[in-house]
Write a protein that holds these residues in place. Sequence first.
Motif, mmCIF file in Angstrom:
data_model
loop_
_atom_site.group_PDB
_atom_site.id
_atom_site.type_symbol
_atom_site.label_atom_id
_atom_site.label_comp_id
_atom_site.label_asym_id
_atom_site.label_seq_id
_atom_site.Cartn_x
_atom_site.Cartn_y
_atom_site.Cartn_z
ATOM 1 N N PHE A 168 0.795 -1.220 0.000
ATOM 2 C CA PHE A 168 0.000 0.000 0.000
ATOM 3 C C PHE A 168 0.831 1.275 0.000
ATOM 4 O O PHE A 168 0.269 2.369 -0.124
ATOM 5 C CB PHE A 168 -0.919 0.009 1.233
ATOM 6 C CG PHE A 168 -2.041 -0.986 1.153
ATOM 7 C CD1 PHE A 168 -3.297 -0.597 0.710
ATOM 8 C CD2 PHE A 168 -1.850 -2.310 1.506
ATOM 9 C CE1 PHE A 168 -4.336 -1.507 0.631
ATOM 10 C CE2 PHE A 168 -2.882 -3.230 1.426
ATOM 11 C CZ PHE A 168 -4.128 -2.826 0.983
ATOM 12 N N ILE A 204 -6.942 0.177 -1.528
ATOM 13 C CA ILE A 204 -6.788 -0.253 -2.927
ATOM 14 C C ILE A 204 -8.164 -0.669 -3.450
ATOM 15 O O ILE A 204 -8.850 -1.489 -2.846
ATOM 16 C CB ILE A 204 -5.813 -1.436 -3.051
ATOM 17 C CG1 ILE A 204 -4.395 -1.011 -2.657
ATOM 18 C CG2 ILE A 204 -5.804 -1.982 -4.478
ATOM 19 C CD1 ILE A 204 -3.375 -2.138 -2.698
ATOM 20 N N LYS A 262 0.109 3.333 -2.920
ATOM 21 C CA LYS A 262 -1.302 3.370 -3.323
ATOM 22 C C LYS A 262 -2.124 4.320 -2.462
ATOM 23 O O LYS A 262 -3.174 4.794 -2.883
ATOM 24 C CB LYS A 262 -1.912 1.961 -3.219
ATOM 25 C CG LYS A 262 -1.298 0.929 -4.157
ATOM 26 C CD LYS A 262 -1.644 1.197 -5.599
ATOM 27 C CE LYS A 262 -1.281 0.041 -6.513
ATOM 28 N NZ LYS A 262 0.149 -0.292 -6.502
#
Length: 259
Positions: free
Chosen positions: A248, A255, A251
Amino acid sequence: MAGEAKTNQFMLGTATVMVGPQADLFSLNPDEHSIGLVKNFTLTSEPGFTDLTQGVKNTVVYSVMTANKVRANMEAYEYTAKNLAYAAALDGSTITPADTATTLQTAVAANPVGTDTLELAAVTGLVVNDWLHVQEGSDDRVTMGRISAIDATAKSVTLAQSFKHAIPAGAKVTKVNAIGVGSKKDQPYLAAKVVGKLADGSVVSLLIPKLRVTNGFAVAFKTDSFGNLPLQFDVQDLTASEPFYAEFADKGSAILLTE
């Protein structure tokens, strides 16, 4: 043609919301972790910017994103002990259904001094500090208390609290979960997996590795509509020491997986 649809991926449907410990993010499954019937699940991202202005009119010449709050809101309809614990900002992942039930073997006579002992048909599955409901038929005459001692030979339990009223033999005795409301105990960070279907049957999945439940406890006994728990998840970024940071790190807080 202007405004013409290109796909069948229209957002109309329901979602399965699964909640559990952070380390179990990729192991979350509907059988063990689903919070049940959920309506109107909504995930929002709310970016915030710091602007640089110039001139007498303070016109914006540059801006930098300095925040991006992520929240999830939903209506949960199943009033399970686990869901109530999550809604009360507690750790619902440790709670299991309290399905131990027996009956009152011997009637209890009214006693102005107070009585604290119950003779049961069985004490299997009961331990000290369990909470009990003793219900007479299907009525609202319910006696409750916490077990302070168990006599397995006599099949009796002693409650930490005494009562003065009579209870008939055959009353239903059920172990129940005790959910603290207004507790100052910190809820551990949790994780969630959400799987929803679009109108064409395709699946959209969402992985949230770090969250806390910041709103949602509502117990309302009413007759005009079904009550629900208006849950809110506040989603946070992972730190380097937490599970799945590598997945992550680039991101953000969650997600979203979609076709």
